[in-house]
Design an enzyme around this catalytic site. Sequence first.
Site, PDB file in Angstrom:
ATOM      1  N   SER A   1       4.826  -1.707  -4.376  1.00 24.06           N
ATOM      2  CA  SER A   1       4.172  -1.728  -5.672  1.00 24.06           C
ATOM      3  C   SER A   1       4.109  -0.352  -6.337  1.00 24.06           C
ATOM      4  O   SER A   1       3.850  -0.271  -7.535  1.00 24.06           O
ATOM      5  CB  SER A   1       2.745  -2.270  -5.531  1.00 24.06           C
TER       6      SER A   1
ATOM      7  N   SER B   1       4.264  -0.458   0.325  1.00 23.14           N
ATOM      8  CA  SER B   1       4.406  -0.022  -1.073  1.00 23.14           C
ATOM      9  C   SER B   1       4.645   1.461  -1.307  1.00 23.14           C
ATOM     10  O   SER B   1       4.890   1.858  -2.445  1.00 23.14           O
ATOM     11  CB  SER B   1       3.185  -0.456  -1.883  1.00 23.14           C
TER      12      SER B   1
ATOM     13  N   LYS C   1      -0.514   7.298  -9.157  1.00 22.08           N
ATOM     14  CA  LYS C   1      -0.433   5.836  -9.246  1.00 22.08           C
ATOM     15  C   LYS C   1      -1.687   5.315  -9.940  1.00 22.08           C
ATOM     16  O   LYS C   1      -2.793   5.805  -9.679  1.00 22.08           O
ATOM     17  CB  LYS C   1      -0.300   5.245  -7.836  1.00 22.08           C
TER      18      LYS C   1
HETATM   19  N1  GLN Z   1       4.867  -6.154  -1.029  1.00 20.50           N
HETATM   20  C1  GLN Z   1       3.647  -6.323  -0.305  1.00 20.50           C
HETATM   21  C2  GLN Z   1       2.725  -7.234  -1.073  1.00 20.50           C
HETATM   22  O1  GLN Z   1       3.120  -7.699  -2.074  1.00 20.50           O
HETATM   23  C3  GLN Z   1       2.985  -4.995  -0.039  1.00 20.50           C
HETATM   24  C4  GLN Z   1       2.391  -4.391  -1.248  1.00 20.50           C
HETATM   25  C5  GLN Z   1       1.691  -3.095  -0.967  1.00 20.50           C
HETATM   26  O2  GLN Z   1       1.975  -2.416   0.023  1.00 20.50           O
HETATM   27  N2  GLN Z   1       0.762  -2.757  -1.841  1.00 20.50           N
HETATM   28  O3  GLN Z   1       1.618  -7.477  -0.709  1.00 20.50           O
END
Ligand code: GLN
Length: 485
Positions: free
Chosen positions: A152, A176, A76
């Site tokens: 994400s 995410s 990532k």
């Molecule tokens: N969807 C959540 C956010 O937008 C979690 C994102 C994540 O886990 N990085 O903050």
Amino acid sequence: MINASLKQLSQALAAKQISSVELTQFFLDRINRLNPTLNAFVTVDAEKSLNSARAADARIAAGTAGLLTGIPIAQKDIFCAEGWRTTCGSKMLANFVSPYDATVIRKMEGEAGLVSLGKTNMDEFAMGSSNETSYFGPVRNPWDNGRVPGGSSGGSAAAVAARLAPAATGTDTGGSIRQPAALCNLTGLKPTYGVVSRYGMIAFASSLDQAGPMAASAEDCALLLNSMAGYDERDSTSLERSAEDYARDLGQPLAGLRIGLPKEFFGEGCDAEVMAAVRAAIAEYEKLGATTVEISLPNSHLSVPAYYVIAPAEASSNLSRFDGVRYGFRAEDYGNLDDMYMKSRAQGFGAEVKRRIMIGAYVLSHGYYDAYYLQAQRIRRLIANDFVEAFKVCDVIMGPTSPSTAFTLGEKAADPVQMYLSDIYTIAVNLAGLPGMSVPCGFAGGLPVGLQLIGNYFAEAQLLNVAHRYQQASDWHQRRPAGIE
Ligand code: GLN
């Protein structure tokens, strides 16, 4: 080879049936062919990858290879990796080449000998549930190119689902790893907070962020976690615990396992077909000898609102370092210093990141701190306490990972609240710092469904086995999207 497990790849490398260079080239060719459609990778550097593969082959020849040496992996783009462009999905870092390795990279590549295939696309600064906030454009779900892969860690999820890589890393601040794993038919694990070092992992919300593996199976995840986890003096929240083998419990029987089913996860708000697949998976666990008990997480309805105070508060502070001075994007035309700051941040950050910075600055401001931030911290404690109570009567908690299957590109992009609700079942786990997994458990309308498993603190080995036994008894995790060969 395309569907081989990490163990099979390891055996093939050890037996010299294939070299790491050949294996790496095989996946680089797939990336070349399929990435233009999927947009899962933002940076590929074949020469760098092949150099690492050559080094891995030398280790194999010298007899100094570990279990994962020579196996390719997708990283990532939130992990700083020396000599690699590290963008975090943002224009702010679009030209940033990291001068150092994150601990996760150092351990996986430097020590274990995994070979990086490149850096995967992600929501900007990991803020999102669909991968649509990336400066580099959306990622497409290999199961349906008109749909999102989740976020994400959407690039990592799409890369593994389309077998552009045998496995990948992700990070999970509110879901995410688990949500994209669910939407792409993968197994993903978010470890207990503090188990994997955050050093060199670009910070979003420091008290919630945790890195973990995304792969085809729980067994693969266990092997990867072995290479990622461990105490790191360079991360002040890293936990000083002795090393463990996360694969040690794989194969243990499940007889007597007590599964807690939170009534708040089985009420309204979840798609009926998703719920049916989750219930069928739980019935399968009962056949494997587990029992179920209804539990309650009475404060879980407050997890999304509390998270959207705490996470933006931490983000507004973490992202203040991107000021156009030391590194990252700087606006071209500006008047004085203040103007340079403002224009660099206005032009370098996307809309969702700006929204979070504004919310964060607001909830931390004098006069509102008590009303929002402090209240959210109190709720966070109540949510963590709910789990402490629940684990008195069960060993593992199960429910859906996501309330729906993969949604279409653009469907929720204009409605932040709808987007935030994608993580309704995952966020409480981060607030409590617990380990959580998503495991493929069926399909709804032809799209993958994920079963979420939540364990007690440091129960990763147990969770992985609970997932593994199910994967021995079912083949959902072996299904691949059509047309990716
Ligand atoms: N969807 C959540 C956010 O937008 C979690 C994102 C994540 O886990 N990085 O903050």
